[in-house]
Design a protein around this motif. Structure first.
Motif, PDB file in Angstrom:
ATOM      1  N   GLY A 195       0.865  -1.172   0.000  1.00  0.00           N
ATOM      2  CA  GLY A 195       0.000   0.000   0.000  1.00  0.00           C
ATOM      3  C   GLY A 195       0.904   1.224   0.000  1.00  0.00           C
ATOM      4  N   ASP A 259     -11.007   6.562   7.891  1.00  0.00           N
ATOM      5  CA  ASP A 259     -10.036   5.472   8.044  1.00  0.00           C
ATOM      6  C   ASP A 259     -10.289   4.785   9.378  1.00  0.00           C
ATOM      7  OD1 ASP A 259      -8.790   6.036   5.654  1.00  0.00           O
ATOM      8  OD2 ASP A 259      -7.396   7.458   6.558  1.00  0.00           O
ATOM      9  N   VAL A 262     -12.211   0.601   4.539  1.00  0.00           N
ATOM     10  CA  VAL A 262     -12.125   0.729   3.077  1.00  0.00           C
ATOM     11  C   VAL A 262     -13.256  -0.073   2.455  1.00  0.00           C
ATOM     12  CG1 VAL A 262      -9.637   1.198   2.815  1.00  0.00           C
ATOM     13  CG2 VAL A 262     -10.431  -1.172   2.938  1.00  0.00           C
ATOM     14  N   THR A 264     -14.617  -1.192  -1.623  1.00  0.00           N
ATOM     15  CA  THR A 264     -14.271  -1.183  -3.043  1.00  0.00           C
ATOM     16  C   THR A 264     -15.341  -1.894  -3.853  1.00  0.00           C
ATOM     17  OG1 THR A 264     -11.954  -1.336  -2.396  1.00  0.00           O
ATOM     18  CG2 THR A 264     -12.468  -1.871  -4.697  1.00  0.00           C
ATOM     19  N   ASP A 287     -16.201  -5.181  -1.655  1.00  0.00           N
ATOM     20  CA  ASP A 287     -15.136  -5.690  -0.777  1.00  0.00           C
ATOM     21  C   ASP A 287     -14.950  -4.629   0.289  1.00  0.00           C
ATOM     22  OD1 ASP A 287     -12.420  -5.599   0.259  1.00  0.00           O
ATOM     23  OD2 ASP A 287     -11.821  -7.019  -1.294  1.00  0.00           O
ATOM     24  N   ARG A 289     -13.281  -3.744   4.316  1.00  0.00           N
ATOM     25  CA  ARG A 289     -12.317  -4.231   5.316  1.00  0.00           C
ATOM     26  C   ARG A 289     -12.208  -3.238   6.469  1.00  0.00           C
ATOM     27  NH1 ARG A 289      -7.668  -6.913   1.361  1.00  0.00           N
ATOM     28  NH2 ARG A 289      -9.031  -7.140  -0.454  1.00  0.00           N
ATOM     29  N   GLY A 356      -4.122  -4.079   5.479  1.00  0.00           N
ATOM     30  CA  GLY A 356      -5.353  -4.255   4.701  1.00  0.00           C
ATOM     31  C   GLY A 356      -5.327  -5.515   3.869  1.00  0.00           C
TER      32      GLY A 356
ATOM     33  N   GLU B 224      -6.617   5.456 -11.004  1.00  0.00           N
ATOM     34  CA  GLU B 224      -5.454   4.618 -10.699  1.00  0.00           C
ATOM     35  C   GLU B 224      -5.930   3.327 -10.043  1.00  0.00           C
ATOM     36  OE1 GLU B 224      -1.008   5.626  -9.113  1.00  0.00           O
ATOM     37  OE2 GLU B 224      -2.660   6.277  -7.847  1.00  0.00           O
ATOM     38  N   HIS B 227      -4.565  -1.625  -4.679  1.00  0.00           N
ATOM     39  CA  HIS B 227      -4.957  -2.746  -3.824  1.00  0.00           C
ATOM     40  C   HIS B 227      -6.175  -2.320  -2.988  1.00  0.00           C
ATOM     41  CE1 HIS B 227      -4.685  -5.803  -0.717  1.00  0.00           C
ATOM     42  NE2 HIS B 227      -3.671  -6.392  -1.339  1.00  0.00           N
ATOM     43  N   ALA B 228      -7.217  -3.149  -3.010  1.00  0.00           N
ATOM     44  CA  ALA B 228      -8.462  -2.793  -2.322  1.00  0.00           C
ATOM     45  C   ALA B 228      -8.328  -2.797  -0.805  1.00  0.00           C
ATOM     46  CB  ALA B 228      -9.575  -3.753  -2.733  1.00  0.00           C
ATOM     47  N   GLY B 229      -7.296  -3.476  -0.291  1.00  0.00           N
ATOM     48  CA  GLY B 229      -7.163  -3.543   1.162  1.00  0.00           C
ATOM     49  C   GLY B 229      -6.206  -2.517   1.724  1.00  0.00           C
ATOM     50  N   THR B 230      -5.181  -2.192   0.958  1.00  0.00           N
ATOM     51  CA  THR B 230      -4.077  -1.404   1.515  1.00  0.00           C
ATOM     52  C   THR B 230      -4.105   0.067   1.104  1.00  0.00           C
ATOM     53  OG1 THR B 230      -2.664  -1.966  -0.350  1.00  0.00           O
ATOM     54  CG2 THR B 230      -2.592  -3.459   1.539  1.00  0.00           C
ATOM     55  N   THR B 231      -5.112   0.458   0.322  1.00  0.00           N
ATOM     56  CA  THR B 231      -5.183   1.849  -0.126  1.00  0.00           C
ATOM     57  C   THR B 231      -6.329   2.577   0.582  1.00  0.00           C
ATOM     58  OG1 THR B 231      -4.555   0.967  -2.280  1.00  0.00           O
ATOM     59  CG2 THR B 231      -5.115   3.310  -2.183  1.00  0.00           C
ATOM     60  N   PRO B 232      -6.001   3.447   1.547  1.00  0.00           N
ATOM     61  CA  PRO B 232      -7.062   4.183   2.251  1.00  0.00           C
ATOM     62  C   PRO B 232      -7.937   4.969   1.264  1.00  0.00           C
ATOM     63  CG  PRO B 232      -4.924   4.526   3.311  1.00  0.00           C
ATOM     64  CD  PRO B 232      -4.661   3.825   2.019  1.00  0.00           C
ATOM     65  N   MET B 233      -9.179   5.185   1.637  1.00  0.00           N
ATOM     66  CA  MET B 233     -10.147   5.838   0.755  1.00  0.00           C
ATOM     67  C   MET B 233      -9.627   7.184   0.240  1.00  0.00           C
ATOM     68  SD  MET B 233     -12.523   3.570   0.642  1.00  0.00           S
ATOM     69  CE  MET B 233     -14.093   4.212   0.029  1.00  0.00           C
ATOM     70  N   TYR B 235      -6.718   8.143  -0.492  1.00  0.00           N
ATOM     71  CA  TYR B 235      -5.623   8.078  -1.462  1.00  0.00           C
ATOM     72  C   TYR B 235      -6.068   7.512  -2.808  1.00  0.00           C
ATOM     73  CZ  TYR B 235      -2.396   8.777   2.507  1.00  0.00           C
ATOM     74  OH  TYR B 235      -1.729   9.275   3.583  1.00  0.00           O
ATOM     75  N   ARG B 236      -7.348   7.228  -2.935  1.00  0.00           N
ATOM     76  CA  ARG B 236      -7.813   6.545  -4.141  1.00  0.00           C
ATOM     77  C   ARG B 236      -8.189   7.512  -5.267  1.00  0.00           C
ATOM     78  NH1 ARG B 236     -11.307   1.295  -2.159  1.00  0.00           N
ATOM     79  NH2 ARG B 236      -9.719   0.598  -0.674  1.00  0.00           N
ATOM     80  N   ASP B 238     -10.587   6.422  -7.798  1.00  0.00           N
ATOM     81  CA  ASP B 238     -11.421   5.260  -8.089  1.00  0.00           C
ATOM     82  C   ASP B 238     -12.383   5.578  -9.242  1.00  0.00           C
ATOM     83  OD1 ASP B 238     -13.446   3.349  -8.033  1.00  0.00           O
ATOM     84  OD2 ASP B 238     -13.552   3.255  -5.849  1.00  0.00           O
ATOM     85  N   ASN B 276     -11.018  -7.400  -5.864  1.00  0.00           N
ATOM     86  CA  ASN B 276     -10.161  -6.809  -4.835  1.00  0.00           C
ATOM     87  C   ASN B 276      -9.139  -5.809  -5.378  1.00  0.00           C
ATOM     88  OD1 ASN B 276      -8.719  -8.748  -6.127  1.00  0.00           O
ATOM     89  ND2 ASN B 276      -7.803  -9.632  -4.301  1.00  0.00           N
ATOM     90  N   VAL B 277      -9.511  -5.138  -6.463  1.00  0.00           N
ATOM     91  CA  VAL B 277      -8.657  -4.075  -6.997  1.00  0.00           C
ATOM     92  C   VAL B 277      -9.491  -2.797  -7.175  1.00  0.00           C
ATOM     93  CG1 VAL B 277      -7.207  -3.330  -8.922  1.00  0.00           C
ATOM     94  CG2 VAL B 277      -7.153  -5.714  -8.190  1.00  0.00           C
ATOM     95  N   VAL B 278      -9.018  -1.702  -6.602  1.00  0.00           N
ATOM     96  CA  VAL B 278      -9.670  -0.398  -6.825  1.00  0.00           C
ATOM     97  C   VAL B 278      -9.560  -0.120  -8.326  1.00  0.00           C
ATOM     98  CG1 VAL B 278      -9.639   2.061  -6.297  1.00  0.00           C
ATOM     99  CG2 VAL B 278      -8.935   0.410  -4.556  1.00  0.00           C
TER     100      VAL B 278
END
Lengths: 421, 421
Positions: A195, A259, A262, A264, A287, A289, A356, B224, B227-233, B235-236, B238, B276-278
């Motif tokens: 991330g 935060d 998340v 998606t 999705d 989390r 995440g 862009e 990762h759907a889990g590691t990218t805080p809202m 920073y997206r 989407d 599981n991908v933004v």
């Protein structure tokens, strides 16, 4: 401890290992039990032996490199990550965690001799689930959570049966009467973040508090397909109209939680998906989390309500299916505090954060005190040949691991021993 | 005029014609110049001759059945529709309009003898564009709007060249020196509605005022993938978040214009379209129609503004491309009034309406006074084997055509003659 030498050692080991599984697209493809995988594990075994470790495989192909303790042979500090990659993955995901453990253990042996407790590096056979529709095979075997029956009808995309692939690589199922290991005092994993949080926050290291829980849903909407020209707006039961309202509201609502939640919507399939037809059917994924299960439950209720109300408003039928529900997993507080204390002592500007993504650590944590350390991922990229972490950050991660392992394995008293006493 | 007999004649003719092009899926597939098309045209020729008409083909395969006028041989009332179908279409779209004209003309001849002006039925070679990526081949040839060069590199999905298919069916390009017909005084088309308005409004007949203008757009959004889990809202970037907000607002805005504006987002393609991908990329279509060009222009501005603002808000790049822009086409007022007057006189409860779909009439209307009559489509279904119109409604349509044709071709003075004088 010279950081520059550490960095060189790490990069050398990573590049050596990365020979095995280079694919035509400039990335790494090393799938469970395939030829590259066998070569990589054997090479890792050689590297472990060169680092002064005693090596052994377990039945299913998890590889261990052991530094025997002098005082507490019944207590092992286990460090590791997975050797497999996704298809067309990068050089850091998984294997960096094994290399890091190996370099830390070798360093400690060279400088301080044998530890009081055993230090073991594990090169876990599989975590990604990229070859077979099954993940965490390595850790699940370590913990006795999986057996012959789970892979009975499991095949890869070329039709190779799981057991056949395993046998060809020279491994077999774990004997059913083999007792589980009772000696593992703690498990440490170091992994790339996957991330962009560390990079955006300009922190070189992350210490994970929780691995998030995940819920995944599919939403199916059924309206009516109609001619785009001849059907007045008021007579439509337009699946896209309803779905876009739902999705937009679900994502906005998720954002308003703040935060670390998340959410998606990564997949949308419209039927018939034709320019001049009012779409009658649509399916989309959700999705979400969060490290707190209660928050996931609350948000699930909101999702359900938004889907139901919007479907009703647009005269559509809906089906909402939650097909994945994994609980959040907290890392061990005592173990995490030891790492934090070492960071503070050494002036490492770390970030306490959540993971995440899923990791081997999340299975281990339910059985032994477990900690997870992150190094930054440049631009948050992972599962890609563009995956990259700066050498200095890798070295800082290994440095932190060395300091932590010294506390855990070379000192008579450790916070972690007390916490599980 | 006995409606029951009319109904029987219509159903008999439709069923006879429907022998040619029956497909394996229970529908009609009769594509320009294919075997079923050739047989259908030849059978139609036979039916026309049995109905007492003089038949002829033009160069490209438009078939004419003529009832010669006794007084005004330089004035022709043309009635018709297209003989081709979409793939797996129904029994009514197109061919009903030819059958209706033929039955009306035969009836008039049987009961009133030769008309003062010529009545001609035309079985138009192609309208649907189903075999070749080209539509309105028949009418465009009739009007001299198309030539050899337009089909030079046009192939069907089996790689058959347009000219080759035409030659095999026994036809050829229109000689370049052939003068265009100057005798067509009016064009009448009767067609199924292909929408549900008549049925919902419980009206057995529609008289079209305007064929709507259409604008079609594609919107490409670039954000862009993460990762759907590691990218805080926060920073997206989407693409689904932005697109769903845009689409929902565009459809709501369109709805708030009220009838007759329609707007459809029928096609959405997300990339990479994985749970599981933004999602970093998305493309969607917009199809909007209205009988008033000014309204289309206004709505286009609003679409542009909504897309621009929402893309900016979400940090996305966008590309909005208007790839279709056809103007609304009004039907001839004088001709339409004649039909209305006949309906009033005969107690037919008609609806004045717009056509949301394209028809041969829309090309003809730019050149000769043209009218378009609709019969109801059960549940609005068309381009499907389930296409259906009640026999009584078909008969009422033909009945109206008879009355109108009598006015136009059997009387010395007609509104229409005056209107184009």
């Amino acid at each position: 401890m010279k950081s520059k030498m550490l960095k060189q050692d790490i990069m050398k080991a990573i590049h050596e290992l990365s020979q095995f599984g280079q694919d035509e697209c400039g990335g790494m493809t090393r799938l469970l039990y395939d030829e590259a995988w066998v070569k990589a594990q054997n090479h890792m075994k050689k590297m472990m032996e060169e680092g002064g470790l005693d090596t052994s495989y377990d039945a299913v192909g998890n590889l261990f490199g052991r530094l025997e303790g002098t005082a507490h042979k019944d207590q092992t500090i286990l460090i590791g990550s997975h050797i497999d990659t996704v298809k067309n993955g990068g050089m850091y995901d998984g294997q960096f965690g094994i290399v890091a453990g190996l370099i830390a253990a070798s360093y400690l042996k060279r400088n301080f001799g044998q530890p009081l407790r055993n230090i073991e590096i594990v090169s876990i056979s599989e975590e990604e689930g990229s070859r077979f529709p099954l993940a965490f095979w390595g850790t699940k075997n370590l913990l006795g959570l999986v057996g012959r029956e789970e892979v009975l009808n499991v095949y890869d995309e070329n039709g190779v049966a799981f057991a056949e692939a395993m046998h060809q690589a020279g491994f077999d199922f774990r004997p059913e009467d083999e007792p589980l290991r009772q000696d593992i005092l703690a498990f440490l994993e170091i992994h790339i973040e996957q991330g962009c949080v560390l990079e955006k926050e300009r922190k070189p290291l992350g210490i994970v508090s929780n691995i998030v829980g995940q819920r995944r849903f599919s939403v199916e909407l059924t309206g009516e397909s109609n001619h785009a020209g001849t059907t007045p707006m008021g007579y439509r039961r337009d699946a896209v109209h309803a779905a876009t309202e739902m999705i937009s509201n679900i994502l906005n609502r998720g954002q308003s939680y703040g935060d670390p939640l998340v959410v998606t919507v990564g997949k949308i399939d419209v039927k018939p998906n034709v320019v001049n037809v009012v779409p009658g059917q649509l399916e989309f994924s959700i999705d979400t989390r969060h490290p707190d299960k209660k928050m996931l439950e609350d948000f699930t209720k909101e999702i359900h309500q938004l889907v139901e109300e919007t479907a009703e408003k647009h005269g559509l039928k809906f089906c909402l299916d939650m097909w994945m529900d994994t609980d959040p997993v907290p890392m061990d507080e005592g173990l995490t505090q030891i790492i934090e204390a070492e960071c503070v002592l050494n002036g490492v500007d770390f970030l306490k954060m959540n993971s995440g993504a899923g990791h081997d650590a999340q299975l281990m944590a339910n059985h032994v005190p477990t900690a997870l350390i992150f190094v930054p991922s440049h631009r948050g990229i992972s599962h890609s040949p563009h995956e990259h972490t700066d050498g200095r950050d890798l070295a800082l991660g290994v440095h932190t691991l060395i300091k932590t392992l010294y506390q855990l394995a070379y000192k008579e008293e450790t916070g972690i021993v007390e916490s599980i006493a």
